[in-house]
Design a protein around this motif. Structure first.
Motif, mmCIF file in Angstrom:
data_model
loop_
_atom_site.group_PDB
_atom_site.id
_atom_site.type_symbol
_atom_site.label_atom_id
_atom_site.label_comp_id
_atom_site.label_asym_id
_atom_site.label_seq_id
_atom_site.Cartn_x
_atom_site.Cartn_y
_atom_site.Cartn_z
ATOM 1 N N MET A 161 0.823 -1.201 0.000
ATOM 2 C CA MET A 161 0.000 0.000 0.000
ATOM 3 C C MET A 161 0.865 1.263 0.000
ATOM 4 O O MET A 161 0.629 2.195 -0.756
ATOM 5 N N GLN A 162 1.882 1.302 0.888
ATOM 6 C CA GLN A 162 2.754 2.471 0.974
ATOM 7 C C GLN A 162 3.499 2.700 -0.329
ATOM 8 O O GLN A 162 3.687 3.843 -0.763
ATOM 9 N N ARG A 163 3.943 1.604 -0.958
ATOM 10 C CA ARG A 163 4.679 1.732 -2.217
ATOM 11 C C ARG A 163 3.763 2.228 -3.331
ATOM 12 O O ARG A 163 4.190 3.020 -4.184
ATOM 13 N N ALA A 164 2.519 1.768 -3.333
ATOM 14 C CA ALA A 164 1.557 2.220 -4.340
ATOM 15 C C ALA A 164 1.299 3.718 -4.193
ATOM 16 O O ALA A 164 1.266 4.457 -5.186
ATOM 17 N N LEU A 165 1.132 4.164 -2.945
ATOM 18 C CA LEU A 165 0.931 5.593 -2.709
ATOM 19 C C LEU A 165 2.173 6.386 -3.081
ATOM 20 O O LEU A 165 2.074 7.502 -3.598
ATOM 21 N N ALA A 166 3.342 5.811 -2.809
ATOM 22 C CA ALA A 166 4.595 6.484 -3.153
ATOM 23 C C ALA A 166 4.705 6.680 -4.659
ATOM 24 O O ALA A 166 5.180 7.725 -5.135
ATOM 25 N N ILE A 167 4.253 5.683 -5.420
ATOM 26 C CA ILE A 167 4.276 5.801 -6.878
ATOM 27 C C ILE A 167 3.344 6.921 -7.338
ATOM 28 O O ILE A 167 3.703 7.750 -8.178
ATOM 29 N N LEU A 168 2.142 6.974 -6.782
ATOM 30 C CA LEU A 168 1.200 8.027 -7.153
ATOM 31 C C LEU A 168 1.747 9.407 -6.790
ATOM 32 O O LEU A 168 1.537 10.382 -7.521
ATOM 33 N N ASN A 169 2.461 9.478 -5.674
ATOM 34 C CA ASN A 169 3.030 10.756 -5.242
ATOM 35 C C ASN A 169 4.176 11.231 -6.124
ATOM 36 O O ASN A 169 4.616 12.376 -6.005
ATOM 37 N N CYS A 170 4.652 10.358 -7.004
ATOM 38 C CA CYS A 170 5.704 10.771 -7.931
ATOM 39 C C CYS A 170 5.190 11.785 -8.958
ATOM 40 O O CYS A 170 5.964 12.566 -9.522
ATOM 41 N N PHE A 171 3.886 11.747 -9.177
ATOM 42 C CA PHE A 171 3.306 12.609 -10.215
ATOM 43 C C PHE A 171 2.936 13.955 -9.604
ATOM 44 O O PHE A 171 1.764 14.258 -9.337
ATOM 45 N N THR A 172 3.960 14.768 -9.370
ATOM 46 C CA THR A 172 3.760 16.092 -8.807
ATOM 47 C C THR A 172 3.597 17.104 -9.936
ATOM 48 O O THR A 172 3.669 16.754 -11.129
ATOM 49 N N ARG A 173 3.354 18.367 -9.558
ATOM 50 C CA ARG A 173 3.183 19.416 -10.560
ATOM 51 C C ARG A 173 4.406 19.479 -11.480
ATOM 52 O O ARG A 173 5.550 19.549 -11.022
#
Length: 264
Positions: free
Chosen positions: A1-13
């Motif tokens: 779960m944490q890794r999945a969220l970390a991947i999504l957080n890669c897509f910053t502005r």
């Protein structure tokens, strides 16, 4: 779960798309792990992958969640002043409930000034089939859902209504008059009156309610709430594109009204 969220957080502005190699480096996980997790996120529409470049970008589920968050924020901004008016006029706690799965959630509240009051915590979860705040969601649920919910009724207090026909009559009253009034039903000693907020597609967005000790729900208070709740529900609903009942016998005719009538 944490890794999945970390991947999504890669897509910053400023970062619209990423390759698997870039994702694995940013999250500091093996390429194979990045591939597996990104594949799951793609299946669930949180990410989309360009067929030609093989690069990932955010999917529709992310934008859908963002839209819902924006809508809920707008919901709060529109309705909160009405909660304040209800609290100030009637002296009791005013609330917004939203539906989450098979439950209603306390989304916002304006507490009464009294020391003795019912003031649920924002985020508290309640069933749909008991208490005035849940009746709007139950009335606007699909017939199959209504039947399933009514199979689960049980006595929460000695005053809880569990009889199917009586609950259907309460739903009929809500559709007709725009409010539901429950006495000691969810928690003994406390009563509430609530009504639905709907949009242009006749979909329920939330319910608003006033709740407090039954002893303070005098005839004058109840009479006033039975007038004010439908009035405010109609005003708020019009903000979300609701066109009104156009002279029909029912103020808020739900899509399941025929099923409700047949169940009475």
């Amino acid at each position: 779960m944490q890794r999945a969220l970390a991947i999504l957080n890669c897509f910053t502005r400023g970062i619209d798309d990423l390759s698997l190699t870039e994702i694995s480096k940013l999250v500091q996980i093996p390429y194979s792990t990045a591939s597996r997790i990104a594949g799951i996120l793609e299946q669930e529409s949180f990410l989309i992958r360009d067929k030609n470049t093989k690069r990932f970008s955010l999917g529709r589920r992310v934008y859908s969640l963002g839209y819902c968050a924006k809508q809920n924020d707008f919901l709060r901004k529109v309705i909160y002043p009405y909660l304040v008016r209800l609290r100030d006029e009637f002296g009791e706690t005013a609330l917004i409930y939203i539906r989450e799965g098979d439950y209603r959630i306390c989304f916002e509240k304006v507490p009464a000034f009294h020391s003795f009051k019912f003031s649920p915590t924002v985020g508290s979860k309640y069933v749909l089939w008991a208490g005035a705040g849940g009746m709007g969601f139950l009335a606007y649920a699909m017939p199959e859902e209504q039947d399933n919910f009514l199979k689960d009724t049980r006595n929460l207090t000695t005053f809880t209504t569990t009889d199917r026909s009586k609950i259907m009559k309460e739903l009929y009253n809500l559709c007709e008059k725009g409010y539901s009034y429950c006495i000691n039903e969810y928690q003994e000693g406390f009563s509430s009156i609530a009504g639905p907020i709907v949009d242009s597609g006749n979909n329920i967005l939330c319910t608003i309610a006033v709740t407090g000790p039954s002893a303070r729900f005098t005839d004058d208070i109840v009479k006033g709430l039975k007038e004010r709740i439908p009035q405010y529900c109609a005003e708020i609903s019009s903000t979300f594109g609701w066109y009104g009942h156009n002279g029909e016998d029912f103020l808020f005719p739900s899509p399941s009204l025929e099923h409700i009538i047949n169940g009475m």
